[in-house]
Design a protein around this motif. Structure first.
Motif, mmCIF file in Angstrom:
data_model
loop_
_atom_site.group_PDB
_atom_site.id
_atom_site.type_symbol
_atom_site.label_atom_id
_atom_site.label_comp_id
_atom_site.label_asym_id
_atom_site.label_seq_id
_atom_site.Cartn_x
_atom_site.Cartn_y
_atom_site.Cartn_z
ATOM 1 N N SER A 1 0.816 -1.199 0.000
ATOM 2 C CA SER A 1 0.000 0.000 0.000
ATOM 3 C C SER A 1 0.859 1.262 0.000
ATOM 4 N N LEU A 2 0.398 2.261 -0.732
ATOM 5 C CA LEU A 2 1.071 3.555 -0.693
ATOM 6 C C LEU A 2 0.700 4.325 0.570
ATOM 7 N N ASN A 3 -0.437 4.009 1.153
ATOM 8 C CA ASN A 3 -0.912 4.673 2.363
ATOM 9 C C ASN A 3 -1.161 3.640 3.449
ATOM 10 N N PRO A 4 -0.128 3.158 4.113
ATOM 11 C CA PRO A 4 -0.351 2.180 5.167
ATOM 12 C C PRO A 4 -1.193 2.770 6.299
ATOM 13 N N ASN A 5 -1.925 1.919 6.945
ATOM 14 C CA ASN A 5 -2.850 2.343 7.993
ATOM 15 C C ASN A 5 -2.102 2.730 9.262
ATOM 16 N N PRO A 6 -2.196 3.986 9.702
ATOM 17 C CA PRO A 6 -1.507 4.386 10.926
ATOM 18 C C PRO A 6 -2.138 3.812 12.182
ATOM 19 N N LEU A 7 -3.328 3.253 12.058
ATOM 20 C CA LEU A 7 -4.005 2.684 13.221
ATOM 21 C C LEU A 7 -3.934 1.169 13.220
ATOM 22 N N VAL A 8 -2.873 0.623 12.637
ATOM 23 C CA VAL A 8 -2.715 -0.820 12.571
ATOM 24 C C VAL A 8 -2.818 -1.415 13.975
ATOM 25 N N GLY A 9 -3.572 -2.476 14.087
ATOM 26 C CA GLY A 9 -3.740 -3.130 15.383
ATOM 27 C C GLY A 9 -4.852 -2.572 16.238
ATOM 28 N N SER A 10 -5.518 -1.524 15.776
ATOM 29 C CA SER A 10 -6.577 -0.937 16.607
ATOM 30 C C SER A 10 -7.723 -1.912 16.835
ATOM 31 N N TYR A 11 -7.941 -2.832 15.887
ATOM 32 C CA TYR A 11 -8.997 -3.825 16.075
ATOM 33 C C TYR A 11 -8.708 -4.654 17.327
ATOM 34 N N ALA A 12 -7.452 -4.993 17.572
ATOM 35 C CA ALA A 12 -7.108 -5.814 18.734
ATOM 36 C C ALA A 12 -7.395 -5.057 20.030
ATOM 37 N N GLU A 13 -7.040 -3.778 20.060
ATOM 38 C CA GLU A 13 -7.331 -2.984 21.261
ATOM 39 C C GLU A 13 -8.835 -2.876 21.486
ATOM 40 N N ARG A 14 -9.563 -2.638 20.443
ATOM 41 C CA ARG A 14 -11.023 -2.495 20.576
ATOM 42 C C ARG A 14 -11.674 -3.819 20.964
ATOM 43 N N MET A 15 -11.187 -4.923 20.405
ATOM 44 C CA MET A 15 -11.707 -6.234 20.807
ATOM 45 C C MET A 15 -11.384 -6.471 22.286
ATOM 46 N N GLY A 16 -10.202 -6.058 22.707
ATOM 47 C CA GLY A 16 -9.837 -6.159 24.120
ATOM 48 C C GLY A 16 -10.770 -5.333 24.992
ATOM 49 N N ASP A 17 -11.136 -4.144 24.519
ATOM 50 C CA ASP A 17 -12.066 -3.291 25.269
ATOM 51 C C ASP A 17 -13.416 -3.982 25.466
ATOM 52 N N ILE A 18 -13.878 -4.671 24.441
ATOM 53 C CA ILE A 18 -15.157 -5.383 24.549
ATOM 54 C C ILE A 18 -15.057 -6.487 25.597
ATOM 55 N N HIS A 19 -13.988 -7.259 25.539
ATOM 56 C CA HIS A 19 -13.835 -8.338 26.524
ATOM 57 C C HIS A 19 -13.649 -7.781 27.938
ATOM 58 N N ALA A 20 -12.932 -6.668 28.067
ATOM 59 C CA ALA A 20 -12.778 -6.041 29.389
ATOM 60 C C ALA A 20 -14.135 -5.554 29.887
ATOM 61 N N PHE A 21 -14.943 -4.979 29.000
ATOM 62 C CA PHE A 21 -16.287 -4.533 29.342
ATOM 63 C C PHE A 21 -17.133 -5.704 29.849
ATOM 64 N N ARG A 22 -16.935 -6.865 29.247
ATOM 65 C CA ARG A 22 -17.653 -8.077 29.651
ATOM 66 C C ARG A 22 -17.012 -8.740 30.875
ATOM 67 N N ASN A 23 -15.963 -8.145 31.403
ATOM 68 C CA ASN A 23 -15.194 -8.677 32.539
ATOM 69 C C ASN A 23 -14.530 -10.011 32.188
ATOM 70 N N GLU A 24 -14.135 -10.156 30.933
ATOM 71 C CA GLU A 24 -13.414 -11.332 30.443
ATOM 72 C C GLU A 24 -11.947 -10.940 30.260
#
Length: 102
Positions: free
Chosen positions: A38-61
């Motif tokens: 890609s000519l424009n790599p995503n500067p937020l690479v890995g944000s899905y993992a943090e957000r998925m972690g937020d969901i599990h933390a919200f669920r107390n998992e």
């Protein structure tokens, strides 16, 4: 698009199940994408993992959240964008919060 939709479901609409599905789809697509192609790599690479972690933390998992925060941290540390400094700091804090000895 999956990231934005997941963000809206979780943070704005409170639907953690739909959000997790969206972030899972974003993760699948990200794993098939090579930033070198890609000519424009995503500067937020890995944000899905943090957000998925937020969901599990919200669920107390926390046992599910911790490896996702670690994945997000690892990905943000590899990225060259200055934007990832905040992601790195957030993930370090979240990892500390999720550990049993916290």
């Amino acid at each position: 698009a999956w990231a934005e939709l997941g963000y809206r479901y979780f943070y704005q609409l409170g639907d953690d199940s739909q959000a997790l599905e969206c972030f899972t789809r974003e993760r699948e697509l990200s794993n098939h994408h090579s930033p070198a192609q890609s000519l424009n790599p995503n500067p937020l690479v890995g944000s899905y993992a943090e957000r998925m972690g937020d969901i599990h933390a919200f669920r107390n998992e926390l046992e599910k959240a911790l490896p996702l925060y670690q994945e997000a941290l690892d990905l943000s540390m590899k990225a060259t964008f200055i934007v990832n400094v905040m992601a790195t700091a957030r993930c370090m804090c979240k990892i500390g919060w999720c550990r049993p000895q916290h």
